[in-house]
Design a protein around this motif. Structure first.
Motif, mmCIF file in Angstrom:
data_model
loop_
_atom_site.group_PDB
_atom_site.id
_atom_site.type_symbol
_atom_site.label_atom_id
_atom_site.label_comp_id
_atom_site.label_asym_id
_atom_site.label_seq_id
_atom_site.Cartn_x
_atom_site.Cartn_y
_atom_site.Cartn_z
ATOM 1 N N THR A 1 -2.846 -1.328 -11.008
ATOM 2 C CA THR A 1 -2.772 -2.603 -10.933
ATOM 3 C C THR A 1 -2.442 -2.932 -12.638
ATOM 4 O O THR A 1 -1.767 -3.511 -13.009
ATOM 5 N N LEU B 1 0.347 -7.816 -6.858
ATOM 6 C CA LEU B 1 -0.829 -7.478 -6.336
ATOM 7 C C LEU B 1 -0.789 -7.864 -4.635
ATOM 8 O O LEU B 1 -0.922 -6.951 -4.305
ATOM 9 N N ARG B 2 0.559 -8.519 -4.329
ATOM 10 C CA ARG B 2 -0.032 -8.845 -3.399
ATOM 11 C C ARG B 2 0.704 -6.993 -2.256
ATOM 12 O O ARG B 2 0.105 -6.676 -1.183
ATOM 13 N N VAL C 1 -10.497 -8.705 -3.510
ATOM 14 C CA VAL C 1 -9.859 -7.598 -2.638
ATOM 15 C C VAL C 1 -10.491 -6.738 -2.236
ATOM 16 O O VAL C 1 -10.346 -6.057 -2.679
ATOM 17 N N ASP D 1 -10.319 -4.649 0.235
ATOM 18 C CA ASP D 1 -9.790 -2.900 0.574
ATOM 19 C C ASP D 1 -8.652 -3.164 -0.518
ATOM 20 O O ASP D 1 -7.705 -3.606 -0.108
ATOM 21 N N ARG D 2 -8.818 -2.503 -1.889
ATOM 22 C CA ARG D 2 -7.705 -2.347 -2.653
ATOM 23 C C ARG D 2 -6.848 -1.259 -3.013
ATOM 24 O O ARG D 2 -7.877 -0.218 -2.621
ATOM 25 N N LEU E 1 -9.795 -8.611 -8.962
ATOM 26 C CA LEU E 1 -9.686 -7.722 -7.401
ATOM 27 C C LEU E 1 -10.723 -7.436 -7.179
ATOM 28 O O LEU E 1 -10.583 -7.395 -5.276
ATOM 29 N N THR F 1 -8.573 -5.840 -12.630
ATOM 30 C CA THR F 1 -9.542 -5.593 -11.395
ATOM 31 C C THR F 1 -10.480 -6.232 -11.397
ATOM 32 O O THR F 1 -10.857 -5.857 -10.003
ATOM 33 N N THR G 1 -2.386 -7.207 -0.047
ATOM 34 C CA THR G 1 -3.470 -8.661 0.341
ATOM 35 C C THR G 1 -2.803 -9.274 0.461
ATOM 36 O O THR G 1 -1.567 -9.123 1.003
ATOM 37 N N HIS H 1 -1.972 -4.278 -3.455
ATOM 38 C CA HIS H 1 -2.865 -4.245 -2.311
ATOM 39 C C HIS H 1 -3.407 -4.800 -0.820
ATOM 40 O O HIS H 1 -4.576 -4.347 -1.343
#
Length: 200
Positions: free
Chosen positions: A120, A157-158, A111, A113-114, A107, A104, A163, A161
């Motif tokens: 997570t 994660l992609r 990132v 904006d998540r 991130l 976190t 990203t 979130h």
């Protein structure tokens, strides 16, 4: 980070059958799995999944390498049972949440904006799916598990979130190294493979 919900909007079903189904789905079609199977605030199925993976790994480790069983009182059988209980109740949940906390923080940097912390936690838990067989004392198997789990973490994660793959790789590199490389033996396995190949 410890929020559970009884009736989540989305998320995973409960029970052994649901855990087995989640294991197959995240291995076979991870992108679709993360999109459909991770819900805000619904950590219970993910936590159970992560604990199940850790226990399966430990069972395999003890079965194939009995010298890894702690030398506690009342013999190896009781020691193994106590160690498995410790993994299920304390070690696996703590490792999952500590890894998710680190993830976190990374991130936040990578990132802006998540999604939330709960998502997570779930991504980290489900990404560990290949490590079910990481207890097998074959370097190629352990190395493959670590690599596959790291790739699943990046995909999760992609997708969760929202990203890019590059940002997901950058954000997930350290947690993947610590969890899959260290805790599940991936680094030692890759080192053994490199020595066998004469690289080091």
């Amino acid at each position: 980070m410890t929020t559970w919900v009884e009736n989540p909007a989305g998320g995973r079903d409960r029970g052994p059958r649901a855990v087995a189904r989640a294991w197959v789905e995240v291995l076979v079609r991870p992108r679709q799995f993360f999109q459909a199977g991770v819900a805000p605030g619904d950590q219970a199925p993910g936590l159970v999944f992560g604990v199940a993976v850790a226990v399966a790994y430990t069972v395999g480790l003890f079965a194939f390498v009995p010298t890894r069983i702690p030398e506690w009182a009342l013999g190896p059988g009781v020691s193994a049972a106590l160690a498995l209980a410790a993994v299920a109740v304390v070690i696996a949940p703590a490792a999952l949440h500590l890894t998710a906390a680190l993830q976190t923080i990374l991130l936040i940097v990578a990132v802006p904006d998540r999604a939330g912390v709960s998502e997570t936690v779930q991504v980290v838990a489900y990404a560990a799916a290949p490590c079910v067989v990481a207890g097998v004392p074959v370097p190629a198997v352990r190395a493959g598990c670590a690599l596959y789990a790291s790739a699943l973490l990046v995909v999760g994660l992609r997708e969760i979130h929202g990203t890019t793959t590059t940002r997901a790789v950058l954000a997930g590199a350290i947690p993947a190294t610590l969890l899959f490389g260290t805790a599940f033996g991936g680094i030692d396995a890759w080192t053994a493979l490199a020595r066998t190949a004469g690289v080091i």
